[in-house]
Design an enzyme around this catalytic site. Structure first.
Site, PDB file in Angstrom:
ATOM      1  N   SER A 131       9.999  -4.349   5.260  1.00 33.17           N
ATOM      2  CA  SER A 131       8.498  -4.863   4.917  1.00 33.17           C
ATOM      3  C   SER A 131       8.063  -5.930   5.625  1.00 33.17           C
ATOM      4  CB  SER A 131       8.506  -4.993   3.562  1.00 33.17           C
ATOM      5  OG  SER A 131       7.312  -5.738   2.817  1.00 33.17           O
ATOM      6  N   TYR A 159      11.406  -8.732  -4.108  1.00 41.39           N
ATOM      7  CA  TYR A 159      11.116  -7.574  -3.273  1.00 41.39           C
ATOM      8  C   TYR A 159      11.515  -7.873  -1.710  1.00 41.39           C
ATOM      9  CZ  TYR A 159       8.397  -4.321  -0.526  1.00 41.39           C
ATOM     10  OH  TYR A 159       8.236  -3.222   0.313  1.00 41.39           O
TER      11      TYR A 159
END
Length: 340
Positions: A143, A168
């Site tokens: 990501s 995350y």
């Protein structure tokens, strides 16, 4: 090739499975269909691939597609240390494309345990299964959030990414480190893909594109964080999937020979768009003005993202190029049709 696509009921996993099938590959799709967002959307995606909801409700049940003999689906948790190895043993995959993960920056502040279970324990289970089943190439989702507090723009895969600002992001950085370790120790080619703000038809309801459109259509104010002073490298879903599939299909023989088993790429539009300009494009397509609730920046958010895709161009002759104008129109058209 025979490809395992995890997260196949998810946004990117669904489109990746669809394109791989169109190109003649055999695909086994895996997803646990959790309730992080509306499961009806996930089952609707699977229906597009020929999977009946009643069949997909049961865990560890292999479901055959009614429309494509090359697609099967199994509902399974990545962290299941019995079921996943059995699946690998039975199916004999050539390539693994791991797109399953607990997504969302803000949700990681509320439910951190789910990120550890899916993104760390689950990813370790994937790595172990690749190690013991002669997998030719593991492609996995990372990501843009790994760039965290980086100030240098655009973000390059050569940059240091030691300062994530959400759990995350930390799990995605951990995936890259784990991938590097397994490449080094067990000679498994691994490729991490740092996705930049993906949007488009069938997109996730927790993402800005969906949230803004849904609120405007239903006469609710939209939440505009950091008082609108945000910029994102919005990347259209077709551009993301084109990059993923090119990387899956290109043989890694040359990399193996050059001892470049571990790689990471950015997949982004190589362009930073102001959040207020993005909202304006949605308003144009809906022919409706949003009521904006200006709010402070949220914990875990970054002000700006922008992908340097030079490495992707050099190695795969590929640069994402769908404009915001094209992409937003496609999403709004889909939204109107799906929710009509």
């Amino acid at each position: 090739m025979k490809v395992l696509v995890t997260g196949a009921a998810g946004f990117i996993g669904f489109f990746t499975s669809k394109v791989l099938l169109e190109k003649g590959h055999e695909v086994v799709g895996l997803d646990n269909i959790n309730d992080y967002y509306d499961v009806n959307l996930k089952f609707s995606r699977l229906k597009e691939l020929g999977i009946d909801r009643d069949d997909a409700e049961e865990f560890n049940n292999i479901c055959k597609s009614s429309t494509n003999s090359n697609f099967t689906f199994v509902r399974m948790n990545l962290e299941d240390r019995e079921a996943l190895p059995n699946l690998f043993n039975n199916e004999k995959f050539d390539i693994v494309c791991n797109l399953a993960a607990q997504a969302g920056v803000r949700y990681s502040l509320e439910n951190p345990e789910t990120y550890i279970d899916s993104n760390l324990v689950g990813f370790l289970n994937i790595l172990e299964c690749c190690r013991h089943n002669d997998i030719k190439h593991l492609v996995y989702a990372s990501s843009s959030s790994v760039y965290g507090l980086n100030k240098k723009i655009p973000f390059s895969t050569d940059d240091n990414v030691d300062h994530p600002i959400s759990l995350y992001a930390a799990t995605k950085k951990s995936n890259e480190l784990m991938g590097h370790t397994y490449s080094h120790l067990f000679n498994i080619p691994t490729t991490g893909l740092r996705f930049f703000t993906v949007y488009g038809p069938w997109g996730r309801p927790d993402m800005a594109m969906f949230l803004f459109t849904d609120a405007i259509v239903n006469d609710r104010p939209i939440k505009v964080f950091n008082h609108g002073k945000m910029e994102r490298d919005f990347t259209y879903i077709d551009d993301i999937v084109e990059g993923v599939v090119r990387i899956i299909e290109k043989p890694v023989t040359e990399r193996v020979n050059n001892n470049e088993l571990y790689k990471v790429y950015n997949i982004g539009n190589n362009n930073s768009v102001k959040l207020l300009d993005f909202i304006k494009e949605i308003e144009v397509n809906l022919d409706k003005t949003a009521e904006k609730n200006m709010l402070p920046i949220q914990p875990g958010d970054v002000e700006r993202t922008w992908a340097d895709v030079d490495q992707l161009i050099e190695d795969y002759d590929y640069r994402p190029n769908t404009s915001i104008k094209q992409g937003v129109k496609s999403f709004v058209d889909w939204y109107k049709g799906y929710y009509s």
